[in-house]
Design a protein around this motif. Structure first.
Motif, PDB file in Angstrom:
ATOM      1  N   ARG A   3       4.823  -9.647  11.578  1.00  0.00           N
ATOM      2  CA  ARG A   3       5.026  -9.173  13.108  1.00  0.00           C
ATOM      3  C   ARG A   3       5.636 -10.201  13.939  1.00  0.00           C
ATOM      4  NH1 ARG A   3       0.963  -9.795  16.890  1.00  0.00           N
ATOM      5  NH2 ARG A   3       1.515  -7.740  17.871  1.00  0.00           N
ATOM      6  N   THR A   4       5.754 -11.531  13.433  1.00  0.00           N
ATOM      7  CA  THR A   4       6.150 -12.724  14.337  1.00  0.00           C
ATOM      8  C   THR A   4       7.463 -12.579  14.822  1.00  0.00           C
ATOM      9  OG1 THR A   4       6.372 -13.896  12.385  1.00  0.00           O
ATOM     10  CG2 THR A   4       4.293 -14.343  13.155  1.00  0.00           C
ATOM     11  N   GLY A   5       8.254 -11.987  14.218  1.00  0.00           N
ATOM     12  CA  GLY A   5       9.750 -11.848  14.414  1.00  0.00           C
ATOM     13  C   GLY A   5       9.950 -11.165  15.863  1.00  0.00           C
ATOM     14  N   PRO A  15       0.879  -1.166  -0.005  1.00  0.00           N
ATOM     15  CA  PRO A  15       0.044   0.173   0.025  1.00  0.00           C
ATOM     16  C   PRO A  15       0.809   1.104   0.077  1.00  0.00           C
ATOM     17  CG  PRO A  15      -0.784  -1.602   1.823  1.00  0.00           C
ATOM     18  CD  PRO A  15       0.597  -2.075   1.065  1.00  0.00           C
ATOM     19  N   SER A  16       0.306   2.151  -0.690  1.00  0.00           N
ATOM     20  CA  SER A  16       1.067   3.619  -0.771  1.00  0.00           C
ATOM     21  C   SER A  16       1.653   4.100   0.491  1.00  0.00           C
ATOM     22  CB  SER A  16       0.264   4.551  -1.468  1.00  0.00           C
ATOM     23  OG  SER A  16       0.007   4.127  -3.010  1.00  0.00           O
ATOM     24  N   TYR A  17       0.831   4.172   1.714  1.00  0.00           N
ATOM     25  CA  TYR A  17       0.974   4.748   2.888  1.00  0.00           C
ATOM     26  C   TYR A  17       2.077   4.083   3.368  1.00  0.00           C
ATOM     27  CZ  TYR A  17      -1.639   1.009   5.400  1.00  0.00           C
ATOM     28  OH  TYR A  17      -1.977   0.016   6.012  1.00  0.00           O
ATOM     29  N   VAL A  18       2.170   2.731   3.400  1.00  0.00           N
ATOM     30  CA  VAL A  18       3.431   1.931   3.947  1.00  0.00           C
ATOM     31  C   VAL A  18       4.723   2.238   3.063  1.00  0.00           C
ATOM     32  CG1 VAL A  18       4.182  -0.227   4.297  1.00  0.00           C
ATOM     33  CG2 VAL A  18       1.866   0.186   4.592  1.00  0.00           C
ATOM     34  N   VAL A  19       4.501   2.431   1.907  1.00  0.00           N
ATOM     35  CA  VAL A  19       5.927   2.732   0.871  1.00  0.00           C
ATOM     36  C   VAL A  19       6.226   4.159   1.474  1.00  0.00           C
ATOM     37  CG1 VAL A  19       6.471   3.563  -1.195  1.00  0.00           C
ATOM     38  CG2 VAL A  19       5.174   1.596  -1.168  1.00  0.00           C
ATOM     39  N   GLN A  20       5.311   5.011   1.791  1.00  0.00           N
ATOM     40  CA  GLN A  20       5.578   6.467   2.237  1.00  0.00           C
ATOM     41  C   GLN A  20       6.147   6.385   3.404  1.00  0.00           C
ATOM     42  OE1 GLN A  20       2.737   9.472   1.334  1.00  0.00           O
ATOM     43  NE2 GLN A  20       1.949   8.482  -0.256  1.00  0.00           N
ATOM     44  N   PHE A  21       5.715   5.586   4.553  1.00  0.00           N
ATOM     45  CA  PHE A  21       6.071   5.650   5.878  1.00  0.00           C
ATOM     46  C   PHE A  21       7.674   4.981   5.744  1.00  0.00           C
ATOM     47  CE2 PHE A  21       7.116   2.729   9.580  1.00  0.00           C
ATOM     48  CZ  PHE A  21       6.631   3.971  10.580  1.00  0.00           C
ATOM     49  N   LEU A  22       7.943   3.890   5.174  1.00  0.00           N
ATOM     50  CA  LEU A  22       9.420   3.410   5.258  1.00  0.00           C
ATOM     51  C   LEU A  22      10.180   4.381   4.425  1.00  0.00           C
ATOM     52  CD1 LEU A  22       8.355  -0.274   4.534  1.00  0.00           C
ATOM     53  CD2 LEU A  22       8.949   0.842   6.772  1.00  0.00           C
ATOM     54  N   THR A  23       9.801   5.018   3.315  1.00  0.00           N
ATOM     55  CA  THR A  23      10.798   5.749   2.632  1.00  0.00           C
ATOM     56  C   THR A  23      10.990   7.087   3.249  1.00  0.00           C
ATOM     57  OG1 THR A  23      10.046   4.924   0.636  1.00  0.00           O
ATOM     58  CG2 THR A  23      11.212   6.572   0.243  1.00  0.00           C
ATOM     59  N   VAL A  61       1.103  -7.584  10.085  1.00  0.00           N
ATOM     60  CA  VAL A  61       2.438  -7.161   9.691  1.00  0.00           C
ATOM     61  C   VAL A  61       2.842  -5.888  10.456  1.00  0.00           C
ATOM     62  CG1 VAL A  61       2.146  -7.647   7.196  1.00  0.00           C
ATOM     63  CG2 VAL A  61       1.412  -5.414   7.956  1.00  0.00           C
ATOM     64  N   ALA A  62       4.092  -5.771  10.574  1.00  0.00           N
ATOM     65  CA  ALA A  62       4.658  -4.584  11.011  1.00  0.00           C
ATOM     66  C   ALA A  62       5.443  -3.901   9.962  1.00  0.00           C
ATOM     67  CB  ALA A  62       5.590  -4.959  12.154  1.00  0.00           C
ATOM     68  N   VAL A 122      14.760   2.389  14.609  1.00  0.00           N
ATOM     69  CA  VAL A 122      14.758   3.777  14.512  1.00  0.00           C
ATOM     70  C   VAL A 122      13.047   3.888  14.767  1.00  0.00           C
ATOM     71  CG1 VAL A 122      14.911   5.908  13.453  1.00  0.00           C
ATOM     72  CG2 VAL A 122      16.659   4.247  13.306  1.00  0.00           C
ATOM     73  N   VAL A 123      12.163   3.340  13.987  1.00  0.00           N
ATOM     74  CA  VAL A 123      10.943   3.478  14.259  1.00  0.00           C
ATOM     75  C   VAL A 123       9.995   2.316  13.814  1.00  0.00           C
ATOM     76  CG1 VAL A 123      10.755   5.889  13.179  1.00  0.00           C
ATOM     77  CG2 VAL A 123      10.585   4.050  11.608  1.00  0.00           C
ATOM     78  N   PHE A 124       9.011   2.139  14.594  1.00  0.00           N
ATOM     79  CA  PHE A 124       8.153   0.544  14.373  1.00  0.00           C
ATOM     80  C   PHE A 124       6.898   0.865  14.438  1.00  0.00           C
ATOM     81  CE2 PHE A 124       5.948  -2.890  16.220  1.00  0.00           C
ATOM     82  CZ  PHE A 124       6.565  -3.915  15.785  1.00  0.00           C
ATOM     83  N   ALA A 125       5.932   0.319  13.568  1.00  0.00           N
ATOM     84  CA  ALA A 125       4.598   0.509  13.600  1.00  0.00           C
ATOM     85  C   ALA A 125       4.015  -0.784  13.344  1.00  0.00           C
ATOM     86  CB  ALA A 125       4.042   1.327  12.487  1.00  0.00           C
ATOM     87  N   ASP A 126       3.151  -1.295  14.299  1.00  0.00           N
ATOM     88  CA  ASP A 126       2.511  -2.560  14.293  1.00  0.00           C
ATOM     89  C   ASP A 126       1.106  -2.401  13.607  1.00  0.00           C
ATOM     90  OD1 ASP A 126       1.504  -5.028  14.904  1.00  0.00           O
ATOM     91  OD2 ASP A 126       1.651  -5.039  16.945  1.00  0.00           O
ATOM     92  N   LEU A 127       1.009  -2.866  12.593  1.00  0.00           N
ATOM     93  CA  LEU A 127       0.011  -2.650  11.587  1.00  0.00           C
ATOM     94  C   LEU A 127      -1.257  -3.720  11.556  1.00  0.00           C
ATOM     95  CD1 LEU A 127       1.923  -1.101   8.408  1.00  0.00           C
ATOM     96  CD2 LEU A 127       0.694  -0.320  10.345  1.00  0.00           C
ATOM     97  N   GLY A 128      -0.990  -4.768  11.995  1.00  0.00           N
ATOM     98  CA  GLY A 128      -2.114  -5.883  12.183  1.00  0.00           C
ATOM     99  C   GLY A 128      -2.377  -6.485  10.829  1.00  0.00           C
TER     100      GLY A 128
END
Length: 642
Positions: free
Chosen positions: A592-594, A230-238, A632-633, A615-621
């Motif tokens: 997110r299992t790891g 999804p685009s918002y995940v691409v943007q968050f990570l980039t 996922v995370a 540095v940053v972490f988002a638990d997305l489910g």
């Protein structure tokens, strides 16, 4: 893009796939004497025209090429049909996307009534024929023109281009593509990525999982893990990797502070303090090691356009290692930079790897269209734009499996140590299709490169001891590799091999042209993969495959990744960290299992906490990856210098 629109793309993609595969399978059987069960007649029948005989040679050569790469004969035939169907669909979909972007004249949106074909017939009215032959010629002429820039998709010498749908099917395909339910999708950059994902149905994925818990080959591995990010995940990570790096390099004085809406900052609206030396934008390297349709790379492209402009305006911007000059020294005006920036970004910054050859078609087309969008935004007319030919998208696949062709080519390489090194590369690439970016080929080949370098230096030393005028003459094609590092040595060898490949293909006679060209294409990809694996990157971004690795590479996979062998995504994170420069950053969306299962303890303790802390972490489910039932995370790591 909403769910209803994606569903419309999926329905259209699956309908067109069925039409093309049924049509092409029938043509192979009825015209070219190639059966879906794998039986291939030794020679074409007397009913074939001279042109059809040439097409049959290309088809049979492609099937044989797949068989020598390890496929069973029947699987090779079916895979050829899939390749032909996928390539044909992509080409027609690409034209639909290029029309509204002004990159081609209207050519398929109204079929034979399209403006481009009407004008084409104005030059030669006889081209308007009942059987559609003239319209086909017109469409193919567009392919030929586009192949000068997007060769990997539009090159009609590709064996996947040998077949063309029958007129009734072609008309139905155009009707589907021009349907009202798809009217809004063709101006969206991500449409071609959804077509890539939906070409393989959910039923096909489920059948594979029912038949085997682990992927049985590289194709299954690729299909099981086609999940659009999804685009918002691409943007968050980039935003929190590339954006964060540029922000730190400039002490927060950058427009990316506002552009990167997902950049995580402190409560004071700043980033944690960090001393980071500035870089010329051309020296920033970004890698997606499982790139798919190139979604991460497309968003990086947008940020890099801003980065280039800021660097040009920055009087303290350093020189580039590529040119030894600053951007402003190389480009006197912002207009000159705008003309050059799209090509610079594709040449220097963006790199992608995937095990699915179809990704090369999709990702390179997407990046080419994105480059032209940048030209359009800069108000640079089509005729003024420089040609964009390069995109660093590499297919990880085994190199040529025909020992005779490898032997014939190796015999042309000079000096002998180059031939020996090439043979070592062919051997080491045998599992590239099963492991992709996880294949640590820069380590397995290090000894071969060192051995070849030493052999050259020893030969050079012996030559230097001859009396003047008595040293053996250098043979044509030999070159000087003395006094350079191993990385520079490999770069010179790479140039030598690429040059020899071109000669090898052009010298083909007596029907060997297709076999040699397929060999050369694979060899070029293999050499490019080795070169890429030897680099370090400032940013690694990924939505990697997860679950079990391919059964064919199980032993090697477990040997190379003893700490992370329990899941592919953990190994991809480990590999990504290895490919980072000191202080480089990795962004990933994974299961997110790891982060809590005991089986990932070494991954957490030895890689995440010791080598590259988060540095940053988002638990997305649940519900993030379109059809993957996995929680996922999304997280970003920063590499600790060794």
């Amino acid at each position: 893009m909403d769910k209803d629109t994606r569903n419309a793309i999926e329905r259209a993609t699956q309908r067109i796939r069925r039409l093309l595969q049924e049509d092409f399978a029938e043509q192979l059987d009825a015209v070219f004497d190639v059966r879906l069960d794998g039986r291939v007649a030794d020679e074409g029948g007397q009913h074939l025209t001279g042109r059809q005989l040439l097409l049959r040679d290309r088809i049979v050569a492609a099937i044989e090429h797949k068989r020598r790469a390890g496929m069973k004969q029947a699987d090779a035939v079916r895979d050829y049909v899939r390749d032909a169907a996928f390539t044909t669909l992509n080409r027609f979909a690409a034209l639909k996307m290029l029309e509204p972007r002004g990159l081609v004249q209207e050519c398929i949106s109204r079929g034979e009534n399209s403006i481009g074909f009407v004008e084409f017939c104005g030059l030669s009215p006889a081209l308007k024929t009942a059987d559609g032959a003239g319209y086909r010629l017109y469409i193919q002429s567009i392919f030929d023109e586009l192949s000068t820039e997007v060769k990997v998709l539009f090159d009609r010498r590709d064996p996947a281009s040998a077949l063309w749908p029958k007129k009734a099917n072609f008309d139905e395909i155009l009707e589907i593509l021009n349907g009202e339910d798809l009217k809004t999708v063709w101006e969206e950059d991500e449409t071609i990525g959804w077509i890539y994902q939906f070409f393989n149905s959910g039923e096909e994925r489920r059948k594979m999982r029912d038949e085997s818990a682990a992927p049985r080959n590289s194709r299954e591995l690729a299909i099981r893990n086609q999940f659009f990010t999804p685009s918002y995940v691409v943007q968050f990570l980039t935003d929190n990797t590339l954006g964060r790096i540029w922000y730190r390099m400039h002490g927060g004085r950058t427009s990316l502070s506002k552009t990167c809406a997902y950049m995580v900052k402190t409560s004071e609206g700043t980033l944690e303090p960090f001393n980071w030396a500035k870089k010329d934008p051309r020296d920033l390297r970004i890698l997606d090691p499982a790139c798919g349709s190139g979604h991460f790379l497309l968003y990086c492209f947008a940020l890099l356009l801003l980065i280039y402009e800021e660097a040009w305006n920055d009087e303290t911007s350093p020189v580039s290692t590529a040119t030894g000059r600053t951007l402003r020294q190389d480009y006197a005006t912002l207009d000159a930079l705008a003309m050059a920036a799209p090509g610079l970004i594709l040449q220097h910054n963006l790199h992608g790897v995937d095990i699915d050859p179809r990704c090369a078609q999709i990702a390179q087309l997407a990046l080419w269209m994105r480059a032209h969008r940048a030209f359009k935004d800069a108000k640079i007319s089509r005729g003024e734009r420089p040609i964009i030919r390069r995109a660093n998208i590499v297919i990880a696949e085994p190199m040529p499996g025909d020992p005779k062709v490898v032997e014939d080519f190796s015999a042309t390489l000079r000096p002998a140590m180059v031939a020996n090194l090439f043979n070592d590369i062919v051997s080491e690439m045998r599992l590239a299709g099963e492991m992709g970016s996880l294949l640590p080929i820069e380590r397995t080949l290090a000894r071969s490169i060192d051995r070849a370098h030493i052999a050259f230096n020893e030969e050079q030393s012996r030559t230097d001891k001859f009396l003047p005028g008595l040293a053996p003459m250098k043979r044509q094609g030999e070159f000087d590799l003395s006094g350079i590092s191993n990385s520079e040595f490999f770069a010179k060898v790479e140039e030598n091999i690429f040059s020899a490949l071109k000669t090898f293909v052009s010298d083909a006679v007596n029907g060997k042209g297709t076999r040699r060209r397929l060999f050369a294409d694979d060899a070029e990809q293999g050499i490019a993969f080795v070169e890429l694996a030897g680099r370090k990157f400032d940013v690694v971004l990924m939505n990697p495959p997860f679950g079990d690795g391919s059964l064919g590479a199980k032993r090697d996979f477990e040997s190379h990744y003893p700490r992370t062998k329990n899941d592919l995504y953990a190994a991809f994170v480990e590999r990504g960290v290895q490919l980072l420069s000191p202080h480089g950053m990795l962004g990933a969306i994974t299961s997110r299992t790891g982060f809590f299962l005991s089986t990932f303890q070494k991954w957490r303790e030895e890689i995440l906490l010791r080598e590259a802390p988060p540095v940053v972490f988002a638990d997305l489910g649940f519900g993030v990856l379109d059809s993957a039932m996995v929680e996922v995370a999304a997280y970003c790591l920063q590499k600790v210098p060794e």
